[in-house]
Design a protein around this motif. Structure first.
Motif, PDB file in Angstrom:
ATOM      1  N   MET A 295      27.004   5.869 -11.901  1.00  0.00           N
ATOM      2  CA  MET A 295      27.477   5.939 -13.143  1.00  0.00           C
ATOM      3  C   MET A 295      28.768   6.745 -12.954  1.00  0.00           C
ATOM      4  O   MET A 295      28.660   7.933 -12.687  1.00  0.00           O
ATOM      5  CB  MET A 295      26.747   6.260 -14.309  1.00  0.00           C
ATOM      6  N   ASP A 296      29.895   6.438 -13.482  1.00  0.00           N
ATOM      7  CA  ASP A 296      31.140   7.011 -13.481  1.00  0.00           C
ATOM      8  C   ASP A 296      31.068   7.654 -14.918  1.00  0.00           C
ATOM      9  O   ASP A 296      30.542   7.475 -15.821  1.00  0.00           O
ATOM     10  CB  ASP A 296      32.434   6.303 -13.025  1.00  0.00           C
ATOM     11  N   GLU A 297      32.341   8.473 -15.036  1.00  0.00           N
ATOM     12  CA  GLU A 297      32.572   9.386 -16.321  1.00  0.00           C
ATOM     13  C   GLU A 297      32.507   8.487 -17.661  1.00  0.00           C
ATOM     14  O   GLU A 297      32.065   8.650 -18.501  1.00  0.00           O
ATOM     15  CB  GLU A 297      33.713  10.311 -16.159  1.00  0.00           C
ATOM     16  N   ASN A 298      33.457   7.303 -17.596  1.00  0.00           N
ATOM     17  CA  ASN A 298      33.714   6.608 -18.716  1.00  0.00           C
ATOM     18  C   ASN A 298      32.079   5.783 -19.030  1.00  0.00           C
ATOM     19  O   ASN A 298      32.032   5.646 -20.161  1.00  0.00           O
ATOM     20  CB  ASN A 298      34.561   5.536 -18.076  1.00  0.00           C
TER      21      ASN A 298
ATOM     22  N   ASN B 284      30.552   6.135 -22.743  1.00  0.00           N
ATOM     23  CA  ASN B 284      30.068   4.808 -23.120  1.00  0.00           C
ATOM     24  C   ASN B 284      28.842   4.864 -23.767  1.00  0.00           C
ATOM     25  O   ASN B 284      28.433   4.505 -24.882  1.00  0.00           O
ATOM     26  CB  ASN B 284      30.659   3.541 -22.657  1.00  0.00           C
ATOM     27  N   LEU B 285      27.946   5.463 -22.796  1.00  0.00           N
ATOM     28  CA  LEU B 285      26.346   5.532 -23.209  1.00  0.00           C
ATOM     29  C   LEU B 285      26.215   6.421 -23.988  1.00  0.00           C
ATOM     30  O   LEU B 285      25.218   6.244 -25.035  1.00  0.00           O
ATOM     31  CB  LEU B 285      25.626   5.740 -21.977  1.00  0.00           C
ATOM     32  N   ILE B 286      26.718   7.632 -23.960  1.00  0.00           N
ATOM     33  CA  ILE B 286      26.581   8.692 -25.006  1.00  0.00           C
ATOM     34  C   ILE B 286      26.927   8.275 -26.576  1.00  0.00           C
ATOM     35  O   ILE B 286      26.247   8.421 -27.255  1.00  0.00           O
ATOM     36  CB  ILE B 286      27.352   9.921 -24.515  1.00  0.00           C
ATOM     37  N   SER B 287      28.148   7.494 -26.292  1.00  0.00           N
ATOM     38  CA  SER B 287      28.691   7.097 -27.676  1.00  0.00           C
ATOM     39  C   SER B 287      27.802   5.884 -28.264  1.00  0.00           C
ATOM     40  O   SER B 287      27.601   6.003 -29.430  1.00  0.00           O
ATOM     41  CB  SER B 287      30.022   6.290 -27.411  1.00  0.00           C
ATOM     42  N   ALA B 288      27.214   5.101 -27.436  1.00  0.00           N
ATOM     43  CA  ALA B 288      26.444   4.069 -28.038  1.00  0.00           C
ATOM     44  C   ALA B 288      24.860   4.852 -28.556  1.00  0.00           C
ATOM     45  O   ALA B 288      24.534   4.374 -29.402  1.00  0.00           O
ATOM     46  CB  ALA B 288      25.967   2.964 -26.907  1.00  0.00           C
ATOM     47  N   LEU B 289      24.530   5.702 -27.768  1.00  0.00           N
ATOM     48  CA  LEU B 289      23.350   6.604 -28.062  1.00  0.00           C
ATOM     49  C   LEU B 289      23.585   7.248 -29.425  1.00  0.00           C
ATOM     50  O   LEU B 289      22.586   7.159 -30.283  1.00  0.00           O
ATOM     51  CB  LEU B 289      22.881   7.091 -27.123  1.00  0.00           C
TER      52      LEU B 289
END
Length: 173
Positions: A1-4, A8-13
């Motif tokens: 997984m790259d930084e973006n 995005n995953l953190i934002s969704a969580l």
């Protein structure tokens, strides 16, 4: 997984977490309302079986029981309230006597068992065991030193009713 992707995953969580917290708050609110309704229903069922005269007497009695000692520090910390109770009792007493007097002076009170233990630990009250099994509580200023040993001042000793045969042993706990 790259930084973006990680962002995005953190934002969704975080969004999912906020949604779940909102749902949990809503469930807690509904649960609270239902518990309140249950209490009202139980109260209504309990009082509906009572005659109007009996209900009036109970209401009057409830009003009377809410009257406490005029100097009771109801707005103060629980430690201060318990100290007030001890001074009202005026002598070394069993834990049950402290609890009973506290409930008499403060009918809306919660349990004071934990606070009594904390006060003992903080040495704001002292526990003494008489004859190896009878525990009494007293305030620190009710203790004096006699010949290098702790002793309870005469006026603060347990009543003869509580220790009818006196005591053979005294253990500070």
């Amino acid at each position: 997984m790259d930084e973006n992707e990680i962002k995005n995953l953190i934002s969704a969580l975080e969004a999912e977490e906020a949604d779940l917290e909102s749902q949990l708050a809503e469930v807690a609110s509904i649960l609270k309302r239902q518990r309140e309704k249950l209490i009202l229903i139980k109260e209504r069922n309990r009082t509906s079986a009572v005659s109007p005269d009996e209900l009036q007497r109970k209401t009057f009695t409830n009003l009377l029981t809410k009257v406490t000692h005029p100097n009771f520090p109801s707005q103060e910390h629980l430690h201060d309230q318990i100290e007030f109770v001890m001074r009202e009792l005026g002598r070394s007493v069993r834990k049950n006597d402290v609890v009973k007097k506290y409930e008499e002076l403060s009918p809306e009170a919660n349990s004071i068992e934990w606070t009594l233990r904390k006060m003992r630990k903080d040495e704001k009250i002292i526990a003494v065991k008489f004859n190896g099994n009878q525990i009494f509580y007293l305030l620190p200023e009710w203790v004096t030193m006699v010949d290098g040993k702790k002793a309870i001042k005469e006026q603060y000793r347990p009543s003869k009713k509580d220790l009818p045969t006196g005591y053979n042993t005294l253990e500070w706990i």
